[in-house]
Structure formats: C-alpha cells, structure tokens
Design an enzyme around this catalytic site. Structure first.
Site, short mmCIF file in Angstrom:
data_model
loop_
_atom_site.label_atom_id
_atom_site.label_comp_id
_atom_site.label_asym_id
_atom_site.label_seq_id
_atom_site.Cartn_x
_atom_site.Cartn_y
_atom_site.Cartn_z
N CYS A 1 -8.33 3.14 8.02
CA CYS A 1 -9.53 2.44 7.57
C CYS A 1 -10.51 2.24 8.73
CB CYS A 1 -9.10 1.10 6.97
SG CYS A 1 -10.39 -0.12 6.81
N GLU B 1 0.83 -1.20 0.00
CA GLU B 1 0.00 0.00 0.00
C GLU B 1 0.87 1.26 0.00
OE1 GLU B 1 -3.06 2.44 2.84
OE2 GLU B 1 -3.03 0.25 3.05
#
Length: 337
Positions: free
Chosen positions: A207, A139
């Site tokens: 998240c 990521e």
C-alpha cells in the site's frame, strides 16, 4: 487520570521529530466513514465483521455509536446490515452473508480489492501464487480465499527458502498490503533465487500509505534517540513501523495505543523523540502523545515530511447518496482526522 511526565534534564536540546505522512490513509478513512454513515442511514445496530480497522480507539468509538463487531457472519441476526472490514473478505464469507439474507456493505480497501483480483486472474491462468503475508491476518485470509487451491502463504524470508511449488515455471508472488517493504523484497529476492521464472504482480501490492509511513520513519529514526509509534498491537503496519525505526537507527522504539502508555524511563537521557502513527490511527491520539511529551519538556516539534498524500476513495455504492437521493457531501474517504 494520566500522571504527567516529568521534565527531567538531559544533555542537549529536547525536541520532537514528527513524521509525515502518518495516521489515517484513504482506505481506512473510507471504511470508518462507511460504518458511521451506515449507522446514520439504517440506525443501530449495524454489524461489522471483524474490526473495521485495526485500532482499539476507533472500534470503541464506533461501538459507542451502535456498531456491533463480530467474528463471523453466523453471529449476525438474519436480515441485518453488515459492513465488511477494510481488510477484505473471501468469497466464502460473502456467500455466508447471502445465505443469512444480510444487507452487506463492502468497505474493503480498494488496494486490497486489487490484490484479490490479481489472485483470481493468476489462478484462472493456473499459476501457483506465493502470497507473502502473515497466516491468520484477515487480509491474507481474504486474498487466499479467492483462490485457495492456488495460494501458498509465505510468512517470512526464512520460509522462502523452504516453500515448495508444483511448477517453477508458473509461479507469481503477491503480498499483504501492510508489510515492511524491505522484508517483502528480501522474501521476493530469496524466492527468485530458487525460482528464477517467478513473476511479479502487475503493480506493487504494498500500500502507498504503508510505504510512505515507512519512508518517513526511516528519515526520522536516523536522528532519534527514541521513536514512539501510535497504533494498536494487531495493526500490522504499526508493528512494522516500530521494527523499521529500530532497523534505521533509533536507539529505542515502542508502540502505544494512548499517551498514558508512554513511560517516564523511556525518556531518560533522550534529547530527540521521533513520533509517528499507523495508517489506522486518528490524529487526535498523536496530538495527545505530543501533549504528554510537551509536559516532559519536548515542546519543540519539527515535522519531517517525505511525501504528500491526496488520494481519496469513493464510499461503497450503498452510501454515496443521502436518504433523499442526493450525492452525500462525504461521499469520499481520505480526509484528515
């Protein structure tokens, strides 16, 4: 064959505190369904750059269905179908796939895509971006690749004390979505001490699923002698759950991929076991751990729920219709599993 755990006596009532939310998030579910549907639509093999999600069980199941996982797109035969993982890719990878005439399906989690867009926007405005995350994580590589001349990765709070910037008046922080909320904010606070004009992202990058799972395990850990986190070693959010459990009161905490990794000695003197799983873990693996614990006398399971999750994401556009052109009944990711 797994050796059953033994039901040894302890002082007090044996029980399990089962954290909720746990397991699959909407972004992971969307990515896994994307590979499954690509295999149904196009037939095997379908190639996947990197692990679609960081879970060994999921990867193995998809390999059995015909998925082939590769490190880079130059390993894929020209003209093949490729799925980009939930962790996202840089523009360089997209370009490399185009050069090989690959049919790309982007399964990047929409929350990661949001961070990519933030990086592009801040770079366009000539900000220096301090990306809080771990070097080498897919990521981070994907986000940094959106604006390589503007991004500096900050791996830890300690690195916040030494990182240098060109112009302290034009600095913004972004973060990897799967980090510990507490450690991320410690890093941000240290950065802000050095760079008072540090700007925040327009919305929280961590998240929702990562936050929710950490909140739940904090509550469980306070009452647990032992916490077992189901998740793979390369799963950042699973590893963080172990760390959070230890920081918030669990006397011991361990990560396992499978139930047969739970060791008898972990249970010595233990009355309360906390159980949770990372955001890329199918629920079947948690249930197998609960079954193993039941054999050891921990059959009393109490769910500790701290949030409800109902977010769902549309599948990549290539997969939203079936072969006849009708909207597919599984056009959303986010189901329980």
């Amino acid at each position: 064959m797994r050796e059953p755990l033994q039901d040894r006596p302890v002082e007090g009532r044996k029980r399990v505190l089962l954290a909720a939310p746990r397991g699959y998030c909407a972004g992971v579910d969307r990515a896994v369904v994307a590979v499954e549907k690509a295999l149904q639509r196009y037939g095997a093999p379908v190639y996947v750059r990197k692990q679609i999600v960081h879970n060994i069980h999921v990867v193995t199941e998809l390999e059995d269905q015909g998925a082939i996982f590769v490190d880079e797109v130059d390993e894929i035969p020209e003209g093949s179908h490729v799925v980009f993982s939930a962790h996202g890719v840089s523009p360089m990878v997209v370009s490399a796939a185009e050069d090989r005439h690959l049919h790309a399906i982007d399964a990047t989690c929409p929350l990661v895509t949001k961070v990519h867009r933030e990086a592009v926007r801040f770079a366009r405005d000539d900000f220096e971006i301090l990306l809080i995350g771990h070097d080498g994580h897919e990521e981070v590589e994907g986000t940094a690749g959106e604006a390589p001349d503007h991004v500096t990765v900050v791996n830890s709070p300690a690195e916040a004390d030494i990182v240098e910037v060109r112009d302290p008046s034009k600095v913004v922080w972004l973060s990897q979505t799967t980090l510990s909320v507490d450690e991320t904010m410690e890093t941000v606070n240290r950065l802000r001490t050095r760079f008072p004009e540090l700007q925040d992202p327009p919305s929280d990058d961590i998240c929702y699923a990562t936050q929710n799972r950490q909140v739940a395990i904090k509550k469980v850990a306070a009452d647990a002698d032992l916490v077992i986190v189901v998740g793979s070693a390369n799963s950042s959010n699973s590893v963080r759950l172990v760390e959070v459990a230890r920081e918030y009161g669990a006397k011991a905490a361990y990560r396992v991929d499978y139930a047969d990794e739970v060791r008898q000695e972990w249970l010595d003197g233990v009355t309360t076991v906390g159980v949770t799983s990372g955001a890329s873990v199918p629920e079947v693996l948690v249930q197998e751990v609960l079954q193993a614990l039941a054999e050891a006398g921990y059959g009393d399971v109490e769910e500790v729920r701290t949030a409800e999750e109902d977010l769902m994401f549309s599948l990549p556009k290539e997969l939203r219709q079936d072969v006849s052109g009708q909207r597919d009944e599984r056009a959303l990711g986010g189901r329980s599993r």
